[in-house]
Motif scaffolding. Structure first.
Motif, PDB file in Angstrom:
ATOM      1  N   LEU A 131      12.418  11.892 -15.045  1.00  0.00           N
ATOM      2  CA  LEU A 131      10.982  11.959 -13.900  1.00  0.00           C
ATOM      3  C   LEU A 131      10.528  11.361 -12.819  1.00  0.00           C
ATOM      4  CD1 LEU A 131      11.530  12.536 -16.989  1.00  0.00           C
ATOM      5  CD2 LEU A 131       9.628  14.438 -16.715  1.00  0.00           C
ATOM      6  N   TYR A 132       9.622  12.207 -12.091  1.00  0.00           N
ATOM      7  CA  TYR A 132       8.495  11.505 -11.500  1.00  0.00           C
ATOM      8  C   TYR A 132       8.368   9.994 -11.854  1.00  0.00           C
ATOM      9  CZ  TYR A 132       3.986  11.002  -8.152  1.00  0.00           C
ATOM     10  OH  TYR A 132       3.121  10.490  -7.296  1.00  0.00           O
ATOM     11  N   ALA A 133       7.807   9.962 -13.517  1.00  0.00           N
ATOM     12  CA  ALA A 133       7.762   8.618 -14.029  1.00  0.00           C
ATOM     13  C   ALA A 133       8.512   7.405 -13.287  1.00  0.00           C
ATOM     14  CB  ALA A 133       7.337   9.034 -15.626  1.00  0.00           C
ATOM     15  N   LEU A 155       0.653  -0.850   0.149  1.00  0.00           N
ATOM     16  CA  LEU A 155       0.060   0.110   0.209  1.00  0.00           C
ATOM     17  C   LEU A 155       0.893   1.524   0.208  1.00  0.00           C
ATOM     18  CD1 LEU A 155      -3.307  -0.777   2.211  1.00  0.00           C
ATOM     19  CD2 LEU A 155      -2.896   0.378   0.470  1.00  0.00           C
ATOM     20  N   ASP A 156       0.972   2.188  -1.294  1.00  0.00           N
ATOM     21  CA  ASP A 156       1.278   3.329  -1.257  1.00  0.00           C
ATOM     22  C   ASP A 156       0.206   4.401  -1.140  1.00  0.00           C
ATOM     23  OD1 ASP A 156       2.252   5.591  -2.474  1.00  0.00           O
ATOM     24  OD2 ASP A 156       4.055   4.300  -3.740  1.00  0.00           O
ATOM     25  N   PHE A 157       0.755   5.004   0.085  1.00  0.00           N
ATOM     26  CA  PHE A 157       0.040   6.540   0.610  1.00  0.00           C
ATOM     27  C   PHE A 157       0.911   7.319   1.051  1.00  0.00           C
ATOM     28  CE2 PHE A 157      -1.351   5.251   5.253  1.00  0.00           C
ATOM     29  CZ  PHE A 157      -0.999   4.482   4.721  1.00  0.00           C
ATOM     30  N   SER A 158       0.342   8.689   1.550  1.00  0.00           N
ATOM     31  CA  SER A 158       0.754   9.583   2.214  1.00  0.00           C
ATOM     32  C   SER A 158       1.526  10.216   1.206  1.00  0.00           C
ATOM     33  CB  SER A 158       1.186   9.075   3.225  1.00  0.00           C
ATOM     34  OG  SER A 158       1.275  10.476   4.165  1.00  0.00           O
ATOM     35  N   GLY A 159       2.971  10.080   1.096  1.00  0.00           N
ATOM     36  CA  GLY A 159       3.875  10.447  -0.136  1.00  0.00           C
ATOM     37  C   GLY A 159       4.008  12.002  -0.069  1.00  0.00           C
ATOM     38  N   PRO A 160       3.799  13.050   1.154  1.00  0.00           N
ATOM     39  CA  PRO A 160       3.639  14.126   1.038  1.00  0.00           C
ATOM     40  C   PRO A 160       5.438  14.244   0.337  1.00  0.00           C
ATOM     41  CG  PRO A 160       4.189  13.730   3.121  1.00  0.00           C
ATOM     42  CD  PRO A 160       4.077  12.055   2.442  1.00  0.00           C
ATOM     43  N   ARG A 210      -6.036  13.554 -10.150  1.00  0.00           N
ATOM     44  CA  ARG A 210      -5.587  14.381 -11.038  1.00  0.00           C
ATOM     45  C   ARG A 210      -4.305  13.418 -11.069  1.00  0.00           C
ATOM     46  NH1 ARG A 210      -4.926  20.101  -8.100  1.00  0.00           N
ATOM     47  NH2 ARG A 210      -4.333  18.207  -6.298  1.00  0.00           N
ATOM     48  N   GLN A 211      -4.060  12.408 -11.037  1.00  0.00           N
ATOM     49  CA  GLN A 211      -3.014  11.330 -10.760  1.00  0.00           C
ATOM     50  C   GLN A 211      -2.911  10.365 -11.380  1.00  0.00           C
ATOM     51  OE1 GLN A 211       0.144  11.027  -8.407  1.00  0.00           O
ATOM     52  NE2 GLN A 211       0.139  12.562  -6.937  1.00  0.00           N
ATOM     53  N   GLN A 212      -4.705  10.764 -12.285  1.00  0.00           N
ATOM     54  CA  GLN A 212      -4.856   9.404 -12.906  1.00  0.00           C
ATOM     55  C   GLN A 212      -4.520   8.981 -14.312  1.00  0.00           C
ATOM     56  OE1 GLN A 212      -9.382   8.749 -13.394  1.00  0.00           O
ATOM     57  NE2 GLN A 212      -9.191  10.667 -12.276  1.00  0.00           N
ATOM     58  N   THR A 223      11.652   7.261 -11.566  1.00  0.00           N
ATOM     59  CA  THR A 223      10.690   6.424 -10.217  1.00  0.00           C
ATOM     60  C   THR A 223       9.898   5.759  -9.948  1.00  0.00           C
ATOM     61  OG1 THR A 223      11.574   9.341  -9.829  1.00  0.00           O
ATOM     62  CG2 THR A 223      11.628   7.780  -8.026  1.00  0.00           C
ATOM     63  N   ASP A 224       8.823   6.056 -10.558  1.00  0.00           N
ATOM     64  CA  ASP A 224       7.371   4.726  -9.691  1.00  0.00           C
ATOM     65  C   ASP A 224       7.871   3.343 -10.978  1.00  0.00           C
ATOM     66  OD1 ASP A 224       6.102   5.419  -7.920  1.00  0.00           O
ATOM     67  OD2 ASP A 224       5.235   7.189  -9.858  1.00  0.00           O
ATOM     68  N   LEU A 225       8.326   3.932 -12.095  1.00  0.00           N
ATOM     69  CA  LEU A 225       9.113   2.995 -12.891  1.00  0.00           C
ATOM     70  C   LEU A 225       9.633   1.852 -12.340  1.00  0.00           C
ATOM     71  CD1 LEU A 225       9.022   3.667 -16.070  1.00  0.00           C
ATOM     72  CD2 LEU A 225       7.431   1.701 -15.732  1.00  0.00           C
TER      73      LEU A 225
HETATM   74  N1  ARG Z   1       5.099  12.487  -3.335  1.00  0.00           N
HETATM   75  C1  ARG Z   1       3.720  12.130  -4.660  1.00  0.00           C
HETATM   76  C2  ARG Z   1       2.627  13.477  -4.171  1.00  0.00           C
HETATM   77  O1  ARG Z   1       2.577  14.357  -3.444  1.00  0.00           O
HETATM   78  C3  ARG Z   1       2.653  10.896  -4.244  1.00  0.00           C
HETATM   79  C4  ARG Z   1       3.248   9.757  -4.655  1.00  0.00           C
HETATM   80  C5  ARG Z   1       1.698   8.674  -4.864  1.00  0.00           C
HETATM   81  N2  ARG Z   1       2.764   7.443  -4.910  1.00  0.00           N
HETATM   82  C6  ARG Z   1       3.710   7.147  -5.540  1.00  0.00           C
HETATM   83  N3  ARG Z   1       3.797   5.629  -6.036  1.00  0.00           N
HETATM   84  N4  ARG Z   1       3.780   7.782  -6.569  1.00  0.00           N
HETATM   85  O2  ARG Z   1       1.891  13.901  -4.946  1.00  0.00           O
END
Ligand code: ARG
Length: 583
Positions: free
Chosen positions: A312-314, A117-122, A340-342, A316-318
């Motif tokens: 990029l974010y992409a 479970l990947d959540f919060s991620g501030p 918005r991240q759909q 890292t996620d890969l």
């Molecule tokens: N840091 C991102 C944000 O504040 C959320 C990260 C979500 N998790 C992920 N694996 N992309 O929107």
């Protein structure tokens, strides 16, 4: 023990296998209790396939069901539904067993695999704002539900601790930062520094260029830059931990974006070598223009390396998916973020599918997205000054509002006790207001509604629990003991309202399975409200401690009360919400 629905499903599956050579049967609770407790449309589906009369097929299926201890003979209804009603004797025994087993008799699943479970991620150097609350609260509730069902859960906080913002933060700190503020109010300080440079860079190209240089120095491993960055991350984490402990949320892992730095280059090379990614105008991009690709993404390529070679974010996620698959071989990875991240996640998942890294155990990737929290003006929630509300401020306000309410209701309690109560009530109210919504919808945040003791709120449910506890206290005062929780316990439900409550209690497990399957905790919220309503109806109709109530009836009703209290406490607990013995 098996729930009534599971018992029925097994029996129907056996009959269906015999009749249609297929054990696939869907059972659902009846929408209207007057028609029965459960219903299946299996006969209608098979009749359609076989070109037969559905009511006749329903009769054939019903005829194959064994003489039943649990259900009365099925009734064929409408176009060919089969309706089933639970027998009172079975219900009583099942409730006694549920009470003896604990957990409301809900079984854990055998061998059910790992769920990440990947959540919060501030993001580091930024205050958690109210948008992060939904991710944190939803993710935590889902983790609790999966764990309860016996799955291995890994909660992972994918911190935004790397990325272009650090150029500006580093430059800001070097120009305007100071030790004292970094020590005292790190996140606030860093955020202000970032804002300062961000604003200045809008009109001043030299500043933009300098921020870019800072970023490059960091990414190339300049020791001074790295040392500062480390301090920023540590300071942010310390603040985050305070909020998480206040929320009662914990993570097994905090592997932020930076944890994957040395894998990014490899990911891009591998995707290129496999022909999944290719160069396009100097950048590296994954195109979804092959047969078998998601047509929706045909004109939405996934950028994984910019022309200046930045990742990029992409990317890292890969790298993160690859790491998780290697390390945990999960059956599911669930990402909880803003709606918005759909597109990002559609592209990510489509790329992973092409990549095929989950060969050992197929991993289902799911984006659990949610809408915005709106103010009364239907715009994203802001402070009176028009700034986005910070999570910390929201929690403070909830606490002081709850304290006011408790002080009004219970002036005789000590300040300390009132504060303790307020903390459980306010957190519960906040969490429930969020979890109770269909997550895909925006919702309007309303303090009055959320802290109300009536309606579908946490205080209403917490209050239901308190009421039951006070029944037990009264019983004790009258010298009446709670009946023992063993399978031979004297449950004998006869009145309509108590039977309805008993049946509701046995539906807890199904609710939870749906919550986990669909990642929608609001089903549990709805269930708990229905349970509380069923309890109140029972309590109105069926006296428990009144003089003249026969001893066996009183014992049976007390056992039912005990089960209800257990269910409320368990259900709230799975939502990350506490209960109190008094409030
Ligand atoms: N840091 C991102 C944000 O504040 C959320 C990260 C979500 N998790 C992920 N694996 N992309 O929107």
């Amino acid at each position: 023990m098996k729930s009534p629905q599971q018992v029925l499903e097994a029996r129907l599956a056996a009959a269906s296998l015999q009749l249609f050579a297929s054990a696939e049967v869907q059972v659902k609770p009846c929408a209207d209790a007057r028609h029965g407790d459960f219903q299946t449309n299996a006969a209608m589906i098979r009749a359609k396939e076989l070109g037969k009369n559905p009511r006749e097929v329903a009769a054939e299926l019903a005829a194959l069901l064994p003489e039943d201890d649990a259900f009365t003979a099925p009734v064929i209804a409408g176009p060919g539904f089969l309706n089933f009603t639970l027998k009172a004797g079975w219900l009583n025994r099942a409730l006694a067993v549920a009470r003896a087993e604990g957990r409301l008799g809900i079984e854990t699943e055998a061998q059910s695999g790992t769920v990440v479970l990947d959540f919060s991620g501030p993001n580091v150097a930024k205050e958690m704002h109210v948008g992060h609350i939904r991710s944190t609260i939803l993710g935590d509730a889902l983790a609790r539900c999966h764990r309860f069902l016996g799955r291995t859960v890994v909660t992972d906080n994918h911190l935004g601790d790397w990325g272009t913002q650090f150029g500006k933060i580093l430059l800001g700190y070097k120009r305007h930062g100071n030790e004292a503020d970094l020590a005292a109010r790190p996140v606030e300080h860093l955020e202000a520094l970032y804002q300062q440079i961000h604003e200045a860079s809008k009109t001043d190209e030299a500043i933009q260029e300098e921020a870019r240089k800072e970023l490059l120095a960091l990414q190339q491993g300049n020791p001074e830059s790295l040392a500062l960055w480390k301090r920023f991350v540590a300071a942010t984490l310390a603040e985050l931990d305070k909020i998480y402990s206040r929320l009662g949320v914990r993570f097994d892992e905090t592997l932020g974006e930076s944890a994957y730095n040395d894998r990014l280059d490899g990911v891009v090379k591998e995707l290129k070598a496999k022909g999944i990614a290719r160069e396009s105008e100097g950048a590296v991009v994954v195109f979804f223009d092959q047969p078998g690709d998601d047509a929706q993404l045909a004109d939405k390529p996934f950028l994984i390396q910019k022309s200046d070679e930045a990742f990029l974010y992409a990317t890292t996620d890969l790298a993160t998916v690859a790491y998780r698959v290697e390390r945990w071989k999960p059956i599911r990875i669930i990402y909880v973020t803003d709606g918005r991240q759909q597109l990002h996640f559609q592209q990510l998942f489509a790329t992973v599918r092409k990549w095929g890294i989950d060969r050992v155990v197929p991993t289902a990737l799911e984006h659990v997205w949610f809408g915005a929290i709106l103010g009364n003006d239907k715009k994203p929630l802001k402070t009176r000054e028009g700034k986005p509300i910070k999570l910390r401020e929201l929690l403070d306000e909830a606490e002081s509002r709850a304290l006011e309410i408790i002080t009004e209701k219970r002036p005789e309690l000590s300040e300390e006790r009132r504060q303790e109560i307020a903390r459980v009530v306010d957190l519960g109210a906040l969490k429930f207001a969020d979890l109770g919504q269909n997550r895909n919808l925006d919702y309007v945040f309303d303090w009055k509604k959320l802290l109300a003791f009536e309606g579908n709120t946490a205080p209403y449910l917490q209050n239901g629990y308190v009421r039951i506890k006070s029944i037990f206290r009264k019983a004790a005062e009258q010298g009446v003991a709670l009946p023992a929780a063993d399978a031979g316990a004297p449950l004998d439900l006869r009145e309509e309202a108590e039977i309805a409550l008993g049946k509701k209690l046995l539906a807890f497990g199904e609710t939870l399975r749906i919550v986990a399957a669909e990642s929608r905790p609001h089903y549990l919220c709805i269930y708990l409200c229905e349970l509380a309503t069923a309890f109140h109806a029972f309590y109105e109709a069926c006296p428990v401690l009144k003089t003249g109530v026969p001893e066996e009836v009183r014992a049976s009703r007390l056992a039912l009360c005990a089960l209800t209290a257990e269910a409320l406490q368990l259900g709230l607990g799975l939502l990350g919400i506490g209960t109190l013995e008094e409030m």
